[in-house]
Write a protein that holds these residues in place. Structure first.
Motif, PDB file in Angstrom:
ATOM      1  N   GLU A 244       0.838  -1.193   0.000  1.00 49.73           N
ATOM      2  CA  GLU A 244       0.000   0.000   0.000  1.00 49.73           C
ATOM      3  C   GLU A 244       0.881   1.253   0.000  1.00 49.73           C
ATOM      4  O   GLU A 244       1.884   1.327   0.713  1.00 49.73           O
ATOM      5  N   LYS A 245       0.505   2.247  -0.787  1.00 54.04           N
ATOM      6  CA  LYS A 245       1.264   3.502  -0.847  1.00 54.04           C
ATOM      7  C   LYS A 245       0.802   4.435   0.270  1.00 54.04           C
ATOM      8  O   LYS A 245       0.162   5.448   0.037  1.00 54.04           O
ATOM      9  N   ASN A 246       1.151   4.064   1.519  1.00 50.91           N
ATOM     10  CA  ASN A 246       0.647   4.828   2.660  1.00 50.91           C
ATOM     11  C   ASN A 246       1.680   5.751   3.270  1.00 50.91           C
ATOM     12  O   ASN A 246       1.429   6.404   4.267  1.00 50.91           O
ATOM     13  N   ASN A 247       2.902   5.778   2.727  1.00 54.65           N
ATOM     14  CA  ASN A 247       3.893   6.735   3.196  1.00 54.65           C
ATOM     15  C   ASN A 247       4.888   7.018   2.075  1.00 54.65           C
ATOM     16  O   ASN A 247       4.827   6.411   1.005  1.00 54.65           O
ATOM     17  N   PHE A 248       5.807   7.933   2.325  1.00 53.60           N
ATOM     18  CA  PHE A 248       6.744   8.348   1.285  1.00 53.60           C
ATOM     19  C   PHE A 248       7.633   7.193   0.825  1.00 53.60           C
ATOM     20  O   PHE A 248       7.901   7.040  -0.371  1.00 53.60           O
ATOM     21  N   ALA A 249       8.099   6.385   1.786  1.00 50.88           N
ATOM     22  CA  ALA A 249       8.993   5.274   1.436  1.00 50.88           C
ATOM     23  C   ALA A 249       8.308   4.301   0.485  1.00 50.88           C
ATOM     24  O   ALA A 249       8.875   3.898  -0.539  1.00 50.88           O
ATOM     25  N   ASN A 250       7.079   3.925   0.805  1.00 48.59           N
ATOM     26  CA  ASN A 250       6.357   2.992  -0.059  1.00 48.59           C
ATOM     27  C   ASN A 250       5.983   3.633  -1.390  1.00 48.59           C
ATOM     28  O   ASN A 250       5.914   2.948  -2.416  1.00 48.59           O
ATOM     29  N   PHE A 251       5.730   4.942  -1.349  1.00 48.33           N
ATOM     30  CA  PHE A 251       5.454   5.651  -2.595  1.00 48.33           C
ATOM     31  C   PHE A 251       6.652   5.554  -3.539  1.00 48.33           C
ATOM     32  O   PHE A 251       6.500   5.315  -4.742  1.00 48.33           O
ATOM     33  N   MET A 252       7.853   5.706  -2.999  1.00 47.06           N
ATOM     34  CA  MET A 252       9.056   5.606  -3.810  1.00 47.06           C
ATOM     35  C   MET A 252       9.290   4.163  -4.274  1.00 47.06           C
ATOM     36  O   MET A 252       9.743   3.920  -5.394  1.00 47.06           O
ATOM     37  N   ASN A 253       8.975   3.210  -3.406  1.00 45.63           N
ATOM     38  CA  ASN A 253       9.134   1.796  -3.769  1.00 45.63           C
ATOM     39  C   ASN A 253       8.237   1.405  -4.935  1.00 45.63           C
ATOM     40  O   ASN A 253       8.547   0.468  -5.673  1.00 45.63           O
ATOM     41  N   GLU A 254       7.124   2.117  -5.086  1.00 41.62           N
ATOM     42  CA  GLU A 254       6.179   1.814  -6.162  1.00 41.62           C
ATOM     43  C   GLU A 254       6.242   2.834  -7.300  1.00 41.62           C
ATOM     44  O   GLU A 254       5.347   2.886  -8.143  1.00 41.62           O
ATOM     45  N   ASN A 255       7.307   3.622  -7.345  1.00 41.30           N
ATOM     46  CA  ASN A 255       7.418   4.706  -8.314  1.00 41.30           C
ATOM     47  C   ASN A 255       7.984   4.189  -9.639  1.00 41.30           C
ATOM     48  O   ASN A 255       9.102   3.672  -9.701  1.00 41.30           O
ATOM     49  N   SER A 256       7.230   4.334 -10.701  1.00 39.18           N
ATOM     50  CA  SER A 256       7.663   3.829 -12.011  1.00 39.18           C
ATOM     51  C   SER A 256       8.622   4.775 -12.719  1.00 39.18           C
ATOM     52  O   SER A 256       9.392   4.351 -13.588  1.00 39.18           O
ATOM     53  N   THR A 257       8.604   6.062 -12.348  1.00 38.53           N
ATOM     54  CA  THR A 257       9.477   7.037 -13.013  1.00 38.53           C
ATOM     55  C   THR A 257      10.943   6.671 -12.851  1.00 38.53           C
ATOM     56  O   THR A 257      11.740   6.769 -13.798  1.00 38.53           O
ATOM     57  N   ILE A 258      11.312   6.216 -11.656  1.00 34.91           N
ATOM     58  CA  ILE A 258      12.693   5.810 -11.409  1.00 34.91           C
ATOM     59  C   ILE A 258      13.101   4.699 -12.367  1.00 34.91           C
ATOM     60  O   ILE A 258      14.182   4.731 -12.958  1.00 34.91           O
ATOM     61  N   MET A 259      12.214   3.735 -12.525  1.00 39.14           N
ATOM     62  CA  MET A 259      12.523   2.588 -13.374  1.00 39.14           C
ATOM     63  C   MET A 259      12.710   3.019 -14.832  1.00 39.14           C
ATOM     64  O   MET A 259      13.642   2.582 -15.515  1.00 39.14           O
ATOM     65  N   TYR A 260      11.820   3.859 -15.303  1.00 40.22           N
ATOM     66  CA  TYR A 260      11.888   4.284 -16.700  1.00 40.22           C
ATOM     67  C   TYR A 260      13.135   5.119 -16.972  1.00 40.22           C
ATOM     68  O   TYR A 260      13.740   5.030 -18.043  1.00 40.22           O
ATOM     69  N   LEU A 261      13.540   5.946 -16.014  1.00 39.65           N
ATOM     70  CA  LEU A 261      14.736   6.766 -16.199  1.00 39.65           C
ATOM     71  C   LEU A 261      15.991   5.906 -16.288  1.00 39.65           C
ATOM     72  O   LEU A 261      16.850   6.119 -17.147  1.00 39.65           O
ATOM     73  N   ILE A 262      16.098   4.932 -15.370  1.00 36.32           N
ATOM     74  CA  ILE A 262      17.259   4.029 -15.411  1.00 36.32           C
ATOM     75  C   ILE A 262      17.219   3.191 -16.690  1.00 36.32           C
ATOM     76  O   ILE A 262      18.247   2.985 -17.354  1.00 36.32           O
ATOM     77  N   GLY A 263      16.025   2.711 -17.040  1.00 36.24           N
ATOM     78  CA  GLY A 263      15.888   1.931 -18.265  1.00 36.24           C
ATOM     79  C   GLY A 263      16.263   2.738 -19.497  1.00 36.24           C
ATOM     80  O   GLY A 263      16.906   2.230 -20.425  1.00 36.24           O
ATOM     81  N   LEU A 264      15.876   4.030 -19.512  1.00 41.75           N
ATOM     82  CA  LEU A 264      16.209   4.908 -20.633  1.00 41.75           C
ATOM     83  C   LEU A 264      17.719   5.084 -20.752  1.00 41.75           C
ATOM     84  O   LEU A 264      18.278   5.064 -21.854  1.00 41.75           O
ATOM     85  N   GLY A 265      18.383   5.249 -19.588  1.00 40.09           N
ATOM     86  CA  GLY A 265      19.841   5.358 -19.605  1.00 40.09           C
ATOM     87  C   GLY A 265      20.487   4.109 -20.182  1.00 40.09           C
ATOM     88  O   GLY A 265      21.434   4.183 -20.974  1.00 40.09           O
ATOM     89  N   GLY A 266      19.970   2.948 -19.790  1.00 42.43           N
ATOM     90  CA  GLY A 266      20.494   1.698 -20.340  1.00 42.43           C
ATOM     91  C   GLY A 266      20.238   1.590 -21.827  1.00 42.43           C
ATOM     92  O   GLY A 266      21.115   1.147 -22.595  1.00 42.43           O
ATOM     93  N   LEU A 267      19.058   1.986 -22.275  1.00 38.65           N
ATOM     94  CA  LEU A 267      18.696   1.901 -23.693  1.00 38.65           C
ATOM     95  C   LEU A 267      19.597   2.786 -24.542  1.00 38.65           C
ATOM     96  O   LEU A 267      20.027   2.387 -25.638  1.00 38.65           O
ATOM     97  N   ILE A 268      19.918   3.981 -24.051  1.00 36.88           N
ATOM     98  CA  ILE A 268      20.809   4.892 -24.779  1.00 36.88           C
ATOM     99  C   ILE A 268      22.193   4.258 -24.934  1.00 36.88           C
ATOM    100  O   ILE A 268      22.812   4.308 -26.010  1.00 36.88           O
TER     101      ILE A 268
END
Length: 458
Positions: A244-268
């Motif tokens: 459950e996204k009930n606090n900041f830590a869990n919000f970050m754990n479920e954040n897709s933006t981080i994944m896409y940014l790292i994935g984009l760096g790898g793709l480049i």
């Protein structure tokens, strides 16, 4: 007439009855993979003392040094197995497998689709092919009745092995195409159109690939001996942990933006590497692992899903991580004692220009049982085989191809690489080893004939 047909159906096909003899050996003789590895260690240790001038203390030293020489490679292989498994078990890949299995209507078609799928996926990467093929087999056996699941797993695994004999990422083919390989002064640079894709190799590979498909179709078990996959595919393939996204830590754990940014760096980085080195020139082991790692950042949209998938698949690397150092010890004893040179030298001494590819194949097959690493095995055999080819005026690409086929073929007997595939589907080595050995016998006969006869027609 009806009675005879019923008897044939009850006993299964002739090939089925023959394959069962190998399965009997698997169930009663072949030990677990780790025990197999330790037995090979003892055999080689004793052989080195008997057949060479190496002392007991030196053999122990070669064994110890060899163990630690493979630590980095053991991690690479383990990380590759886990990363490719995470890719193969993602929702996206699962949807593709469901759609593909939905196109299948008959057992024969299922076998053809599975093995073509295995060949194609193995061209992309051997570890990915090893993991995804048995998963696809699970979907097929759930949809089509009458498929013998252990045979599907064994045949699917064989596609990964054979795929390396035509795939651009095979270690020796990639090595000889580089400008700084250790035999460059003797044979120069051998690009893959000379080695991998020469007419002899294409013809032999096609015969083996098509023949293995036909062989699998013709192995028809009786209805009462068919073993189907009975597990829960959904639970076996993917377990998601929801937070459950009930606090900041869990919000970050479920954040897709981080994944896409790292994935984009790898793709480049992947794109720039392809532009700089070309597709074939880029396919190093580390780069292939990086491609699948980058892909997983897009397939698993949150850090929590990503790390959970890796946790769930780490067990697949256990045998690889534990056994590779021991095989490094075996390789150290084989190389430093001179036993490997002695073995290969024996076969090259009895060779002619015509038979050198055949004896190269046989010596590579034997040596692969002790050194299940193509690159490491080439270090032992390469110099001897190339010297023999030059002296006998044999066709060097044919000798190289024969080495690759021998190195790959006995992976059907050497259990190390099949363990991750078995872990995915919850099977043991004894469940499939007999069928793998049966396929190996077929390959041994066809390849031995092909290496002698095919060049004479070209």
């Amino acid at each position: 007439m009806n009675s005879k047909n019923n008897q044939i159906n009850y006993d299964g096909s002739i090939l089925w009855r023959f394959s069962k003899k190998f399965q009997f050996a698997a169930e009663n003789i072949i030990p677990d993979p780790l025990v197999f590895c330790l037995i090979l260690t003892l055999i080689l240790f004793i052989s080195g003392i008997i057949f060479t001038d190496t002392s007991i203390t030196n053999m122990l030293k070669y064994w110890y040094d060899g163990i630690w020489s493979q630590i980095a490679f053991a991690f690479q292989m383990s990380f590759m197995v886990v990363t490719c498994s995470v890719t193969a078990k993602s929702k996206f890949i699962k949807k593709i497998l469901k759609k593909l299995s939905g196109l299948v209507k008959t057992p024969g078609m299922a076998i053809i689709i599975l093995m073509i799928f295995g060949y194609v996926s193995s061209f992309l990467n051997w570890a990915f092919g090893t993991i995804i093929t048995p998963i696809f087999a699970m979907y097929l056996t759930k949809r089509i009745k009458g498929l013998h699941f252990p045979m599907l797993v064994a045949s699917g695994y064989s596609t990964m092995i054979l795929g390396q004999c035509m795939g651009p990422s095979a270690s020796v083919y990639a090595l000889l195409a580089s400008k700084d390989h250790f035999l460059v002064d003797k044979i120069g640079v051998l690009t893959q159109n000379i080695t991998t894709y020469n007419p002899m190799n294409v013809i032999l590979w096609s015969i083996l690939a098509i023949g293995t498909i036909i062989l699998t179709i013709l192995i028809k078990p009786p209805v009462n001996e068919i073993i189907e996959f009975s597990g829960d595919i959904e639970n076996d393939i993917e377990i998601e942990e929801k937070i459950e996204k009930n606090n900041f830590a869990n919000f970050m754990n479920e954040n897709s933006t981080i994944m896409y940014l790292i994935g984009l760096g790898g793709l480049i980085n992947i794109i720039f590497t392809f532009i700089e080195k070309g597709i074939l020139g880029s396919l190093s082991l580390n780069f292939v692992i990086f491609i699948f790692l980058t892909l997983n950042f897009f397939l698993y949209r949150t850090p929590n899903q990503f790390i959970t998938a890796y946790r769930n698949n780490l067990s697949l690397a256990t045998d690889v991580m534990i056994q590779f150092p021991f095989y490094g010890g075996i390789s150290g004893m084989m190389t430093n004692s001179g036993l490997g040179v002695l073995l290969v030298g024996y076969f090259t001494n009895i060779s002619t220009a015509t038979t050198l590819p055949l004896w190269s194949y046989i010596s590579a097959s034997i040596l692969n049982l002790f050194i299940p690493s193509q690159g490491g095995q080439w270090i032992v055999q390469g110099n001897i085989l190339i010297d023999a080819a030059i002296q006998l005026k044999a066709n060097i690409p044919d000798v190289v191809n024969a080495f690759v086929y021998g190195d790959e073929a006995t992976n059907l007997l050497q259990p190390l690489y099949v363990i991750p595939a078995l872990s995915v589907v919850g099977m043991k080595l004894k469940d499939v080893w007999g069928y793998m050995a049966f396929i190996w016998i077929f390959w041994l006969i066809i390849t031995s004939i092909g290496l002698v006869l095919i060049p004479s027609f070209l």
